[in-house]
Each structure stands twice: as structure tokens, then as C-alpha cells.
Design a protein around this motif. Structure first.
Motif, PDB file in Angstrom:
ATOM      1  N   ALA A 104       0.950  -1.025   0.156  1.00 46.87           N
ATOM      2  CA  ALA A 104       0.200  -0.061  -0.059  1.00 46.87           C
ATOM      3  C   ALA A 104       0.921   1.245   0.030  1.00 46.87           C
ATOM      4  O   ALA A 104       0.565   2.196  -0.630  1.00 46.87           O
ATOM      5  CB  ALA A 104      -0.697   0.005   1.269  1.00 46.87           C
ATOM      6  N   HIS A 105       1.872   1.384   0.903  1.00 50.17           N
ATOM      7  CA  HIS A 105       2.915   2.437   0.776  1.00 50.17           C
ATOM      8  C   HIS A 105       3.418   2.685  -0.494  1.00 50.17           C
ATOM      9  O   HIS A 105       4.019   3.710  -0.879  1.00 50.17           O
ATOM     10  CB  HIS A 105       3.645   2.241   2.232  1.00 50.17           C
ATOM     11  N   ARG A 106       4.126   1.491  -1.176  1.00 49.41           N
ATOM     12  CA  ARG A 106       4.712   1.672  -2.470  1.00 49.41           C
ATOM     13  C   ARG A 106       3.784   2.037  -3.461  1.00 49.41           C
ATOM     14  O   ARG A 106       4.141   3.037  -4.044  1.00 49.41           O
ATOM     15  CB  ARG A 106       5.274   0.036  -2.654  1.00 49.41           C
ATOM     16  N   LEU A 107       2.624   1.782  -3.508  1.00 50.43           N
ATOM     17  CA  LEU A 107       1.642   2.192  -4.495  1.00 50.43           C
ATOM     18  C   LEU A 107       1.532   3.720  -4.105  1.00 50.43           C
ATOM     19  O   LEU A 107       1.382   4.618  -5.184  1.00 50.43           O
ATOM     20  CB  LEU A 107       0.378   1.407  -4.270  1.00 50.43           C
ATOM     21  N   ALA A 108       1.086   4.196  -3.022  1.00 45.67           N
ATOM     22  CA  ALA A 108       0.933   5.640  -2.747  1.00 45.67           C
ATOM     23  C   ALA A 108       2.141   6.225  -2.972  1.00 45.67           C
ATOM     24  O   ALA A 108       2.075   7.406  -3.613  1.00 45.67           O
ATOM     25  CB  ALA A 108       0.443   5.758  -1.371  1.00 45.67           C
ATOM     26  N   GLY A 109       3.365   5.969  -3.025  1.00 48.28           N
ATOM     27  CA  GLY A 109       4.648   6.721  -3.157  1.00 48.28           C
ATOM     28  C   GLY A 109       4.925   6.629  -4.600  1.00 48.28           C
ATOM     29  O   GLY A 109       5.055   7.569  -5.176  1.00 48.28           O
ATOM     30  N   GLY A 110       4.504   5.673  -5.247  1.00 50.53           N
ATOM     31  CA  GLY A 110       4.519   5.664  -6.931  1.00 50.53           C
ATOM     32  C   GLY A 110       3.499   6.805  -7.451  1.00 50.53           C
ATOM     33  O   GLY A 110       3.733   7.633  -8.302  1.00 50.53           O
ATOM     34  N   LEU A 111       2.364   6.580  -6.942  1.00 50.03           N
ATOM     35  CA  LEU A 111       1.207   7.627  -7.350  1.00 50.03           C
ATOM     36  C   LEU A 111       1.665   9.161  -7.152  1.00 50.03           C
ATOM     37  O   LEU A 111       1.681   9.790  -8.209  1.00 50.03           O
ATOM     38  CB  LEU A 111       0.020   7.454  -6.800  1.00 50.03           C
ATOM     39  N   ASP A 112       2.186   9.434  -5.857  1.00 49.13           N
ATOM     40  CA  ASP A 112       2.636  10.674  -5.615  1.00 49.13           C
ATOM     41  C   ASP A 112       3.949  11.071  -6.670  1.00 49.13           C
ATOM     42  O   ASP A 112       4.089  12.454  -6.627  1.00 49.13           O
ATOM     43  CB  ASP A 112       3.107  10.659  -4.307  1.00 49.13           C
ATOM     44  N   GLY A 113       4.394  10.241  -6.995  1.00 47.62           N
ATOM     45  CA  GLY A 113       5.782  10.418  -7.939  1.00 47.62           C
ATOM     46  C   GLY A 113       5.353  10.758  -9.431  1.00 47.62           C
ATOM     47  O   GLY A 113       6.332  11.313 -10.208  1.00 47.62           O
ATOM     48  N   LEU A 114       4.165  10.543  -9.748  1.00 50.83           N
ATOM     49  CA  LEU A 114       4.005  10.905 -11.212  1.00 50.83           C
ATOM     50  C   LEU A 114       3.690  12.304 -11.374  1.00 50.83           C
ATOM     51  O   LEU A 114       3.129  13.132 -10.485  1.00 50.83           O
ATOM     52  CB  LEU A 114       2.704  10.311 -11.413  1.00 50.83           C
ATOM     53  N   THR A 115       4.130  12.590 -12.558  1.00 54.98           N
ATOM     54  CA  THR A 115       4.047  14.154 -13.114  1.00 54.98           C
ATOM     55  C   THR A 115       2.879  14.188 -13.825  1.00 54.98           C
ATOM     56  O   THR A 115       2.053  13.482 -14.027  1.00 54.98           O
ATOM     57  CB  THR A 115       5.233  14.473 -14.061  1.00 54.98           C
ATOM     58  N   ASP A 116       2.471  15.633 -13.905  1.00 49.67           N
ATOM     59  CA  ASP A 116       1.333  15.981 -14.588  1.00 49.67           C
ATOM     60  C   ASP A 116       1.140  15.320 -15.978  1.00 49.67           C
ATOM     61  O   ASP A 116       0.090  14.753 -16.446  1.00 49.67           O
ATOM     62  CB  ASP A 116       1.089  17.492 -14.776  1.00 49.67           C
ATOM     63  N   GLU A 117       2.184  15.263 -16.540  1.00 48.81           N
ATOM     64  CA  GLU A 117       2.060  14.561 -17.745  1.00 48.81           C
ATOM     65  C   GLU A 117       1.828  13.151 -17.641  1.00 48.81           C
ATOM     66  O   GLU A 117       1.145  12.439 -18.519  1.00 48.81           O
ATOM     67  CB  GLU A 117       3.464  14.912 -18.717  1.00 48.81           C
ATOM     68  N   GLN A 118       2.576  12.435 -16.892  1.00 50.67           N
ATOM     69  CA  GLN A 118       2.537  10.926 -16.728  1.00 50.67           C
ATOM     70  C   GLN A 118       1.147  10.700 -16.303  1.00 50.67           C
ATOM     71  O   GLN A 118       0.618   9.494 -16.655  1.00 50.67           O
ATOM     72  CB  GLN A 118       3.453  10.493 -15.740  1.00 50.67           C
TER      73      GLN A 118
END
Length: 210
Positions: A104-118
């Protein structure tokens, strides 16, 4: 970033709230707690926890796809998905809880790291739908919120965010092709639509969903 009654930002907050509910529910489980029956037929709480943990891992694959352009499906096969669920009862309580929390934490971190374009990049769900990455938080919110109830620890649809329930009712009623809904409290209508136990009188029985 908007789909009807919800936005991607809304869905990220609902996913956070649902994750918190779910992790709190399993915080004190021992092996007996995880081996107890869930609300879902033939699934223990261990099966359910493994399913939610594996779902986070699978959504991380789609986050990677959105971030890099490398096609990484949610699951390599239907067999892989089933194997992830099946291994839940074989894990200790600590192992299962750790997997659930870390994924769950890994997914949340991955989503937080996406740019507006991504966030606008297209990915393909396990059901074969092509969607923008902005859909991923909603996919996760449905999993953690509904399955937090399915654990059968006392969490109910009334404990879920009202905005989530409104969006859920809108989505399921559309997918089921319903033109009218029974009268009743929003949490009970959502539970009925989702094929979960409810208190609505005279509401027709619906088949399973999610």
C-alpha cells in the motif's frame, strides 16, 4: 482529471482513507484472525488481505507503465493473480500484514511521484480497459474501501467517505444499467449495489460485483 462525480484528487483521498480503515482492521490480527471467514463466500480474511496486497503490487506495475512508457501489465496471467490470493493463508499474520502495509505504501509513493504529463499516459487494466493513469486512484479506492468492509470486523459502508459512496453508486448503477434506485440511506444503497449485505426492504437481489 474528472469523471462524473469524482476527481483523481478525490479518489486519492478515498484510497488513503480506505487503506487506513483496512490496516487498522488487521492491526491486531493473529493467525486465527486472518483464518476467520470474511464476508465474501469461501474467502478467509487471509485470502482477502492477500488479494488487496497483490492488487497494490499490480497497480504499481501500471504506475511504472505510466511513468516510463514500458508496458507492464497488472498481472502476467490469470494464474498469477489467483496464486497471489491463494498464498495468503500460507503466510504468518506478521508476513501478511507486512505485505499488505508495504504494498500500500509503495503504491501511494508511486502515485505521488507521477508528473502531470505521466498522469495522462494510457495504461491497460486487468479487464483490458485502456484508461489514463488518473483512473488508478479510483481503482485502488474501490478495492480498499469495499474490502475493508468485507473483512467483517465491524467496518460498514457507513464508515466510508460519503463522496466515495456517491461515486460508487453512480458507477455501479450505470454498469448494471439501472434507471432507478430503492429509497434508503446512501451507505445501504451502495452496499446493495455492490452485492453486499444491506438493510433495504424489498430491494431485488443483485449478483456479485468487484
Amino acid at each position: 482529471m474528472t469523471d462524473g462525480t469524482r476527481t483523481s484528487a478525490d479518489a486519492r483521498e478515498w484510497a488513503r482513507a480506505g487503506t487506513e480503515l483496512l490496516l487498522d482492521a488487521v492491526a491486531d490480527f493473529d493467525e486465527a484472525g486472518f483464518s476467520a471467514s470474511s464476508v465474501l463466500p469461501e474467502w478467509t480474511r487471509g485470502h482477502l488481505a492477500a488479494h488487496v496486497a497483490a492488487n497494490a503490487d499490480a497497480l504499481c506495475n501500471l504506475v511504472h507503465w505510466a511513468a516510463t512508457g514500458e508496458q507492464t501489465p497488472m498481472y502476467a496471467s490469470a494464474e498469477e493473480r489467483a496464486a497471489g490470493i491463494a498464498k495468503g493463508p500460507a503466510l504468518t499474520a506478521d508476513e501478511l500484514r507486512s505485505w499488505l502495509t508495504a504494498s500500500a505504501h509503495r503504491l501511494a509513493g508511486g502515485l505521488d511521484g507521477l508528473t502531470d504529463e505521466q498522469w495522462q499516459h494510457q495504461v491497460v487494466t486487468a479487464q483490458g480497459r485502456t484508461v489514463p493513469a488518473t483512473e488508478l486512484p479510483w481503482m485502488r479506492a474501490r478495492e480498499v474501501c469495499v474490502h475493508a468492509v468485507d473483512l467483517g470486523t465491524g467496518v460498514t459502508f457507513a464508515d466510508l467517505p460519503s463522496g466515495f459512496l456517491t461515486a460508487l453508486v453512480d458507477e455501479i448503477s450505470t454498469k448494471r444499467g439501472l434507471t432507478g434506485l430503492p429509497d434508503g440511506p446512501l451507505p445501504e444503497v451502495a452496499a446493495w449495489l455492490a452485492g453486499r449485505p444491506h438493510t433495504l426492504a424489498d430491494a431485488p437481489e443483485l449478483g456479485p460485483w468487484l
